[in-house]
Design a protein around this motif. Structure first.
Motif, short mmCIF file in Angstrom:
data_model
loop_
_atom_site.label_atom_id
_atom_site.label_comp_id
_atom_site.label_asym_id
_atom_site.label_seq_id
_atom_site.Cartn_x
_atom_site.Cartn_y
_atom_site.Cartn_z
N ALA A 30 0.83 -1.35 -0.25
CA ALA A 30 0.06 0.06 0.14
C ALA A 30 0.90 1.23 -0.09
CB ALA A 30 -0.95 -0.02 1.19
N GLY A 31 2.16 1.18 0.65
CA GLY A 31 2.86 2.40 0.75
C GLY A 31 3.58 2.58 -0.67
N PHE A 32 3.76 1.64 -1.13
CA PHE A 32 4.39 1.75 -2.78
C PHE A 32 3.28 2.46 -3.50
CE2 PHE A 32 6.90 -2.61 -1.84
CZ PHE A 32 7.69 -1.77 -0.79
N GLY A 33 1.89 2.41 -3.24
CA GLY A 33 0.89 2.90 -4.14
C GLY A 33 0.03 1.90 -5.14
N LEU A 34 0.54 0.57 -4.40
CA LEU A 34 -0.44 -0.58 -5.16
C LEU A 34 -1.74 -0.71 -4.59
CD1 LEU A 34 2.63 -1.37 -5.66
CD2 LEU A 34 1.64 -3.71 -5.89
N GLU A 35 -2.82 -1.33 -5.38
CA GLU A 35 -4.14 -1.55 -4.77
C GLU A 35 -3.98 -2.88 -4.19
OE1 GLU A 35 -6.80 -2.24 -8.09
OE2 GLU A 35 -6.03 -0.59 -9.19
N VAL A 36 -4.26 -2.82 -2.96
CA VAL A 36 -4.22 -3.92 -1.92
C VAL A 36 -5.25 -4.87 -1.67
CG1 VAL A 36 -3.23 -4.96 0.15
CG2 VAL A 36 -1.96 -2.99 -1.07
N HIS A 37 -5.42 -6.36 -1.89
CA HIS A 37 -6.53 -7.03 -1.52
C HIS A 37 -6.10 -8.02 -0.56
CE1 HIS A 37 -9.43 -10.13 -1.76
NE2 HIS A 37 -10.17 -9.43 -2.13
N ARG A 38 -6.78 -7.99 0.38
CA ARG A 38 -6.49 -9.27 1.47
C ARG A 38 -7.72 -10.27 1.82
NH1 ARG A 38 -3.72 -6.51 6.58
NH2 ARG A 38 -3.12 -8.79 7.05
N GLY A 39 -7.23 -11.36 2.32
CA GLY A 39 -8.28 -12.35 2.83
C GLY A 39 -8.48 -13.71 1.87
N LEU A 40 -7.92 -13.87 0.67
CA LEU A 40 -7.96 -14.75 0.06
C LEU A 40 -7.15 -16.04 0.63
CD1 LEU A 40 -7.43 -14.09 -3.89
CD2 LEU A 40 -9.44 -15.20 -2.82
N ALA A 41 -7.63 -17.34 0.81
CA ALA A 41 -6.95 -18.31 1.69
C ALA A 41 -6.76 -17.58 3.07
CB ALA A 41 -5.71 -18.84 1.20
N GLY A 42 -7.34 -16.98 3.58
CA GLY A 42 -6.95 -16.25 4.96
C GLY A 42 -6.15 -15.11 4.96
N THR A 43 -4.82 -15.49 5.02
CA THR A 43 -3.79 -14.53 5.18
C THR A 43 -3.21 -13.99 3.78
OG1 THR A 43 -2.17 -16.59 5.45
CG2 THR A 43 -3.09 -15.33 7.46
N GLY A 44 -3.84 -14.49 2.64
CA GLY A 44 -3.16 -14.13 1.19
C GLY A 44 -3.27 -12.53 1.05
N VAL A 45 -2.26 -12.13 0.44
CA VAL A 45 -2.49 -10.63 0.08
C VAL A 45 -2.00 -10.79 -1.64
CG1 VAL A 45 -1.20 -8.61 0.24
CG2 VAL A 45 -1.11 -10.21 2.15
N VAL A 46 -2.79 -9.78 -2.23
CA VAL A 46 -2.62 -9.51 -3.66
C VAL A 46 -2.59 -8.11 -3.70
CG1 VAL A 46 -3.36 -9.82 -6.11
CG2 VAL A 46 -3.98 -11.37 -4.35
N GLY A 47 -1.22 -7.46 -4.50
CA GLY A 47 -1.21 -6.19 -4.81
C GLY A 47 -1.27 -5.98 -6.17
N THR A 48 -1.99 -4.97 -6.61
CA THR A 48 -2.08 -4.57 -8.03
C THR A 48 -1.55 -3.46 -8.64
OG1 THR A 48 -4.08 -6.18 -8.30
CG2 THR A 48 -3.88 -4.74 -10.17
N LEU A 49 -0.86 -3.52 -9.83
CA LEU A 49 -0.17 -2.43 -10.10
C LEU A 49 -0.80 -2.18 -11.77
CD1 LEU A 49 2.00 -0.02 -9.07
CD2 LEU A 49 3.75 -1.80 -9.97
N ARG A 50 -1.38 -1.03 -12.04
CA ARG A 50 -1.90 -0.69 -13.49
C ARG A 50 -1.11 0.53 -14.07
NH1 ARG A 50 -6.66 -3.94 -13.41
NH2 ARG A 50 -7.41 -4.01 -11.27
#
Ligand SMILES: [Zn+2]
Ligand SMILES: [Zn+2]
Length: 374
Positions: A30-50
């Motif tokens: 989030a600090g780098f400016g990515l969209e951040v999604h949490r919760g997949l498989a509990g602790t999974g994190v996905v950051g997206t950069l467009r």
């Protein structure tokens, strides 16, 4: 990256309990400016950069879990958590992917979407499978998916890859053999499950040598034998556990059928009964040839063709990135961690990730995104 890596190393978390790790990764992304999604498989994190208006997309994956191992090396940043350790280098994998995310957010030249996937529970528990089942690629559509693992025994900073199967499928089995106990001096009154188990262990070794084609690879290992409590009593039951590994599904069917047939047949021959629990854990990790060619080319651009092996022999170890490669075409590469001797092998209590390869891995990720989403 070194500071992140050592911070993560000091606070390892085991499969599906990567709460603090997940928090830290999400906060940095989030600090780098990515969209951040949490919760997949509990602790999974996905950051997206467009970037740009392109519709193409790529997913890059790192694993977050440590192992239930007690660290023995006296590193200043050694594990502060009892019986938990980053003994497989997932701390390094996270640091490299975070470094790449920061670099691409800052100055990346690409057109499309890059998804940075941080998965829980790579070791044994299949966190990658859970993320896919919970809709990873529906929420984050990716044309291709790429993974990377450090590899002790490969020179530090060298890449190795191959098209096709690169790591094996893993099945686990448990055989519960039940006979009849008796005094050790009166074996004629027993149905001895120890003798039957011995025959079974030997006969299992004929599956690979006599049922699987000699030009295919397969492993059948009995790794646990439990039965009996003392010297002079023939026990009632014996339990065997083990694993099977192979690349091709048809070979897997031959192996499973062989274990079931031999277990049932040997038990019957001795007058014993048997229950078999056979589990398919991980499929084979199979690189899509075109993706493997791109990965090899990008690796060669980063470290030079003399440090890139484009067609290495596969490993019979297993990897839950296989589930992501079943869902999307892509490629899994090994990045050399340096010598594997002297307790520097994966899962060793004195293993440590080699910080010198952090910039190499991060540069590979950056260049891969800029090449595929050019
Ligand atoms: Zn591991
Ligand atoms: Zn690992």
């Amino acid at each position: 990256m070194t500071a992140w890596r050592r911070g993560l190393h000091a606070r390892p978390e085991i499969a599906f309990r990567e709460e603090r790790t997940s928090e830290l990764v999400a906060g940095l992304l989030a600090g780098f400016g990515l969209e951040v999604h949490r919760g997949l498989a509990g602790t999974g994190v996905v950051g997206t950069l467009r970037r740009g208006g392109g519709r193409r997309s790529i997913a890059l994956r790192a694993d977050m879990d440590g192992l239930p191992v007690t660290e023995t090396a006296g590193l200043p940043y050694r594990s502060q958590v009892p019986a938990a350790m980053h003994a497989c280098g997932h701390d390094g994998h996270m640091a490299m992917l975070l470094g790449a995310a920061r670099e691409l957010a800052h100055s990346g030249r690409f057109d499309g979407a890059a998804h940075f996937v941080f998965q829980p529970a790579e070791e044994n528990e299949g966190g990658g499978r859970v993320m896919v089942e919970q809709g990873l690629f529906d929420r984050f559509p990716a044309d291709t998916v790429f993974g990377l693992h450090n590899w002790p025994g490969l020179d530090a900073g060298h890449f190795a890859v191959r098209p096709g199967p690169v790591m094996a499928a893993l099945d686990l089995f448990e055989v519960r053999l039940r006979g009849r106990g008796a005094h050790g001096a009166m074996p004629h009154l027993a149905i001895d499950p120890v003798v039957a188990a011995a025959e079974m262990i030997g006969a299992f070794q004929t599956i690979v040598s006599r049922n699987v084609s000699p030009v295919e690879a397969a492993v059948v290992s009995v790794t646990q034998v439990q039965g009996g409590d003392t010297w002079n009593v023939i026990p009632e039951a014996v339990r065997l556990r083990g694993g099977a590994r192979y690349f091709r599904p048809d070979v897997g069917r031959v192996v499973e059928e062989g274990i079931r047939r031999i277990a049932a047949g040997v038990a019957s021959a001795f007058g014993a009964t048997v229950e078999i629990d056979y589990q398919h854990r991980y499929p084979a990790t199979v690189n899509e040839p075109e993706a493997a060619a791109i990965a090899a080319r990008v690796a060669a651009e980063v470290v030079g063709p003399e440090r890139t092996l484009p067609d290495v022999p596969p490993s019979m170890a297993s990897e839950d990135f296989a589930f992501m490669l079943q869902a999307r075409p892509g490629c899994y590469v090994w990045l050399g961690n340096g010598p594997a001797d002297g307790g520097r092998a994966l899962h060793s209590p004195s293993y440590d990730f080699n910080d010198e390869i952090l910039p190499v891995g991060a540069a590979y990720w950056v260049r891969l995104v800029e090449t595929i989403l050019a």
